[in-house]
Scaffold this active site. Structure first.
Site, PDB file in Angstrom:
ATOM      1  N   SER A   1      20.082  -1.193 -38.494  1.00 19.85           N
ATOM      2  CA  SER A   1      20.115  -1.025 -37.031  1.00 19.85           C
ATOM      3  C   SER A   1      18.711  -0.706 -36.565  1.00 19.85           C
ATOM      4  O   SER A   1      17.848  -0.356 -37.369  1.00 19.85           O
ATOM      5  CB  SER A   1      21.046   0.126 -36.658  1.00 19.85           C
ATOM      6  OG  SER A   1      20.388   1.367 -36.844  1.00 19.85           O
ATOM      7  N   ASP A   2      18.446  -0.828 -35.267  1.00 21.07           N
ATOM      8  CA  ASP A   2      17.191  -0.265 -34.783  1.00 21.07           C
ATOM      9  C   ASP A   2      17.411   1.237 -34.652  1.00 21.07           C
ATOM     10  O   ASP A   2      18.531   1.731 -34.748  1.00 21.07           O
ATOM     11  CB  ASP A   2      16.747  -0.905 -33.458  1.00 21.07           C
ATOM     12  CG  ASP A   2      15.242  -0.721 -33.249  1.00 21.07           C
ATOM     13  OD1 ASP A   2      14.640   0.124 -33.946  1.00 21.07           O
ATOM     14  OD2 ASP A   2      14.659  -1.411 -32.405  1.00 21.07           O
ATOM     15  N   TRP A   3      16.332   1.942 -34.428  1.00 22.96           N
ATOM     16  CA  TRP A   3      16.367   3.413 -34.459  1.00 22.96           C
ATOM     17  C   TRP A   3      17.437   3.953 -33.494  1.00 22.96           C
ATOM     18  O   TRP A   3      17.307   3.851 -32.278  1.00 22.96           O
ATOM     19  CB  TRP A   3      14.990   3.961 -34.080  1.00 22.96           C
ATOM     20  CG  TRP A   3      14.880   5.452 -34.130  1.00 22.96           C
ATOM     21  CD1 TRP A   3      15.566   6.358 -33.350  1.00 22.96           C
ATOM     22  CD2 TRP A   3      14.057   6.225 -35.008  1.00 22.96           C
ATOM     23  NE1 TRP A   3      15.219   7.631 -33.683  1.00 22.96           N
ATOM     24  CE2 TRP A   3      14.285   7.588 -34.695  1.00 22.96           C
ATOM     25  CE3 TRP A   3      13.142   5.899 -36.009  1.00 22.96           C
ATOM     26  CZ2 TRP A   3      13.625   8.624 -35.346  1.00 22.96           C
ATOM     27  CZ3 TRP A   3      12.477   6.935 -36.650  1.00 22.96           C
ATOM     28  CH2 TRP A   3      12.726   8.285 -36.328  1.00 22.96           C
ATOM     29  N   GLY A   4      18.483   4.504 -34.084  1.00 20.76           N
ATOM     30  CA  GLY A   4      19.525   5.124 -33.261  1.00 20.76           C
ATOM     31  C   GLY A   4      20.324   4.150 -32.413  1.00 20.76           C
ATOM     32  O   GLY A   4      21.069   4.559 -31.529  1.00 20.76           O
TER      33      GLY A   4
END
Ligand code: NOJ
Length: 762
Positions: free
Chosen positions: A291-294
């Site tokens: 995933s991208d950050w968060g």
């Protein structure tokens, strides 16, 4: 099959599931799938979930902080409940972290260490948008290879690069991080980068895993505002946004990263169609998606999930395999499986994908393979610098050169170097600089001083500052709009100098993540300073250092010479001096359209014709009344110190069958006085189709070195595959009918011809 069963039995009964003791057996098995299945069979559900968790190493925070403190993180690493970490830097630090896991956990599955190595690790290359302007795929592959070596030397085995988001909007801060507006060019760069990072064999000692990001549509954010909503129909998604990702997947990119944005109401992180159906289904890609950050818990903000638990459920079902610092998989996946909301098979599939990459990297053979100090000891930074200078000068685009002011003539006696970026050693390093040191670039002033002989006087004046204090990733930028105290000195100097080199543009952190802008002119007092200097001396070479297309209408009318030098990295000043003094004849071509005014954005050459395309009528429907329709400097544009003349296109046939091809030939001549490199570009247009097609689409290019007076016939072969697009039938296919062919040195000035594609009706 026999081997597989045997391996399971041996591992299962062989000591208490300690992979450490069994690693020799694993090594002896050649088939990665057998190994992956064997390891998976030994894992508890909790350990499986752990493989899908990624922690930030806290050294370099690039987003909201995790809820877990470092002590808790350490305990989880010891239990083997972490699959990878990011931002853990140095061989010492990655070794320490790996040891925690290897010496304490039951399964002993090594972690991967990821980092944003976007345009170099320590030796910094041009920002990707700039580097793409070289159109030199070999050089781009080489810079990725060097970035991989320096990463390995610092404990990293996974880069979050290449970023291959198509972007048509100069306001978007992250346009600097990709390859511009064209799907074909971006696809070619994607392949080169994946090859550069991963080599032919991911298990090699100096290769790292690549990440194709951000999947998908992130660069199409409405109005260029970062993280903004994306409204993208099926046509644009498949024909414009996805092709570079398909190319990266086919080239073997080990991982993909999904994106922060939603498309048509569905956040990419929770988009099953994108991740499961297309990427893992139709494309049959076997890597894993981080995933991208968060971005998993961010689906709560999107209004798509009510809490972390639901976000985790949506993400895993949609095919997001690893949770980057979101804490959602860690807190909820186990429970979701135990209560029956998520099928364990989905977890197994995600874990297998992660294990596969770890096996390919060779981490099971040697978990400390990437923490080897000897690699660092053997690096030749001097050689890396040479490569950085080579690609930096190839990335420079000459936008205007009236009266051949450039290259600077040997007789010039005094040069005035003016501007806030003239002696700036930091801005050329750009954003996403990994471990490129602050203020470590060769400045333009330094480059010029090294290049000129003793009898040339080089004076320098700042003129104005950009006024930026402390620079940081998350801080808003303040630009000086009031301090004119440097004007006097600069004007005096300009009056006395034979020639002025003005160095203007953007601060290093003016473009990049979270750096979208509503204005794209020369920020602060730079435009005013330029106009003031112009009043006293018109002999100006404007050198631009920037990460996005700038609005240059005034300069293009008033300044005789304009050099687009992007943020060129460590060797910036030397590369610029090479071009200014003619040691290198500029050959770069724009990978993105430069607008006349910001109001034209989004602007791109491969647009649609529309139903009312006329540009001659006073009242027109498909453009504005107060500005011309086209770009100031179009896609593919760039001048040289020589001139290239294109003859007429010759087609081998006016017709082509689906199983045949057509050869396009065109003579190109260097009609100037010096040797030069031309990027010969091939465009096509599908005239009538079941879905309207762009007025031009890049389909090929060739780099051509020609001596003065030399002429060469450039040939392209058009095959049916090049005519395909994602049609109304939801497949890639070609449609019979007329096609136009264009060849030229940019997307605007082209020669054309036409042919018919004949297809037998079934
Ligand atoms: C957020 C960015 O969007 C992504 O490109 C990057 O790789 C991660 N942060 C990690 O730093």
């Amino acid at each position: 099959m026999k081997k597989y069963t045997l391996l399971i039995i041996v591992l299962f009964y062989g000591g208490f599931l300690a992979l450490g003791q069994n690693s020799k057996i694993l090594s002896s098995v050649k088939n990665v799938e057998t190994k992956v299945d064997s390891v998976l069979a030994l894992m508890t559900l909790e350990e499986k979930v752990g493989q899908l968790v990624q922690y930030n190493g806290s050294w370099d925070l690039t987003g909201p902080a995790s809820e877990l403190d470092n002590k808790q993180k350490e305990d989880n690493i010891k239990k083997g409940l972490v699959g990878s970490m990011l931002n853990v830097l140095s061989v010492r630090a990655t070794k320490e972290a790996q040891k925690l896991l290897m010496e304490n956990s039951r399964m002993k599955i090594p972690m991967m260490f990821g980092y944003d190595v976007i345009h170099g690790y320590k030796t910094i290359f041009p920002v990707p948008l700039g580097e793409t302007a070289s159109w030199d795929l070999e050089a781009m592959e080489n810079s990725a290879r060097i970035a991989a070596i320096e990463s390995v030397a610092n404990g990293i085995n996974w880069t979050f690069s290449p970023m291959i988001d198509i972007s048509r909007d100069a306001r978007w801060g992250r346009i600097m991080e990709g390859s511009g507006e064209d799907p074909y060019l971006t696809s070619m760069v994607a392949i080169a980068k994946v090859k550069g990072y991963q080599g032919n064999d991911l298990s090699g000692d100096l290769t790292i895993a690549a990440t194709a990001k951000h999947f998908a549509g992130y660069g199409m954010a409405e109005a260029g505002r970062d993280y903004n909503t994306v409204n993208l129909g099926e046509n644009e998604l498949h024909n414009t946004v996805l092709p570079p990702f398909k190319a990266a997947a086919d080239a073997g990119a080990a991982t993909f990263m999904n994106s922060f944005n939603e498309i048509d109401g569905i956040p990419s992180t929770g988009n099953k169609n994108l991740q499961r159906d297309i990427l893992k289904g139709v494309w049959n890609w076997d890597g894993f998606v981080v995933s991208d950050w968060g971005s998993i818990p961010e689906m709560i903000n999107h209004g798509f999930a009510k809490d972390k638990k639901q976000a985790a459920e949506i993400a895993i079902k949609a095919g997001s395999d690893m949770d980057m610092e979101g804490g959602a998989y860690e807190s909820s996946l186990l429970e979701l499986v135990l209560e029956g909301s998520v099928d364990e098979k989905l977890i197994d599939d995600a874990v297998k994908r992660v294990l596969r990459v770890k096996f390919k990297l060779g981490l099971f053979d040697d978990p400390y393979k990437y923490s080897n100090p000897e690699i660092a000891a053997n690096i030749s930074y001097e050689d890396h610098k040479k490569a950085a200078r080579d690609i930096a000068r190839k990335s420079i685009v000459l936008l205007k050169n009236e009266n051949n002011l450039l290259p600077l003539k040997p007789g010039v006696k005094s040069i005035g170097v003016i501007g806030p970026l003239a002696n700036d050693k930091d801005s050329p390093i750009g954003n996403w600089r990994a471990q490129g040191e602050a203020n470590s670039a060769v400045s333009v002033l330094e480059g010029i001083k090294t290049a000129v002989g003793r009898d040339v006087k080089v004076n320098y004046a700042l003129g104005t500052t950009l006024g930026i204090g402390e620079r940081s990733f998350l801080m808003p930028l303040e630009i000086n709009t009031t301090d004119r105290s440097g004007y006097k000195e600069a004007l005096e100097m300009a009056k006395k100098s034979e020639l002025i080199i003005m160095v203007l543009g953007e601060d290093a952190f003016q473009s990049g993540e979270g750096r979208s802008q509503s204005k794209i002119g020369l920020a602060g007092l730079q435009q005013e300073l330029l106009e003031e200097i112009h009043k006293v001396n018109k002999n100006i070479v404007l050198v631009l250092i920037n990460g996005r297309p700038l609005e240059l209408s005034w300069s293009s009318e008033n300044i005789p010479t304009i050099v687009e030098a992007w943020q060129l990295g460590s060797e910036s000043g030397n590369a610029i001096a090479d071009v200014l003094f003619g040691k290198y004849n500029p050959s770069g071509k724009l990978p993105v359209s430069f607008p006349r005014t910001v109001g034209q954005e989004p602007l791109y050459y491969n647009q649609k014709n529309t139903g009312r395309p006329s540009s001659d009528l006073h009242v027109t429907y498909s453009h504005y009344t107060d500005v011309k329709k086209d770009a100031l400097f179009p896609f593919g544009f760039g001048l040289s110190y020589t001139q290239f003349e294109y003859g007429e296109i010759d087609l081998s046939s006016p017709e082509m069958n689906a199983d045949g091809n057509i050869e396009v030939s065109i003579p190109v001549t260097n009609t100037g006085k010096v040797i030069g490199k031309e990027v010969v570009q091939l465009y096509l247009r599908d005239m009538i189709a079941s879905r309207t097609r762009p007025v031009k689409e890049l389909k090929g290019f060739q780099l051509l070195d020609l001596k003065p007076g030399e002429s060469r016939i450039v040939k392209f072969v058009i095959e049916e595959k090049m005519l395909q697009f994602y049609t109304i039938n939801k497949i890639w296919e070609s449609e019979a009918g007329e096609f136009e062919v264009f060849v030229g040195g940019n997307s605007r000035d082209v020669k054309s011809a036409a042919f018919n594609l004949i297809k037998n009706k079934a």
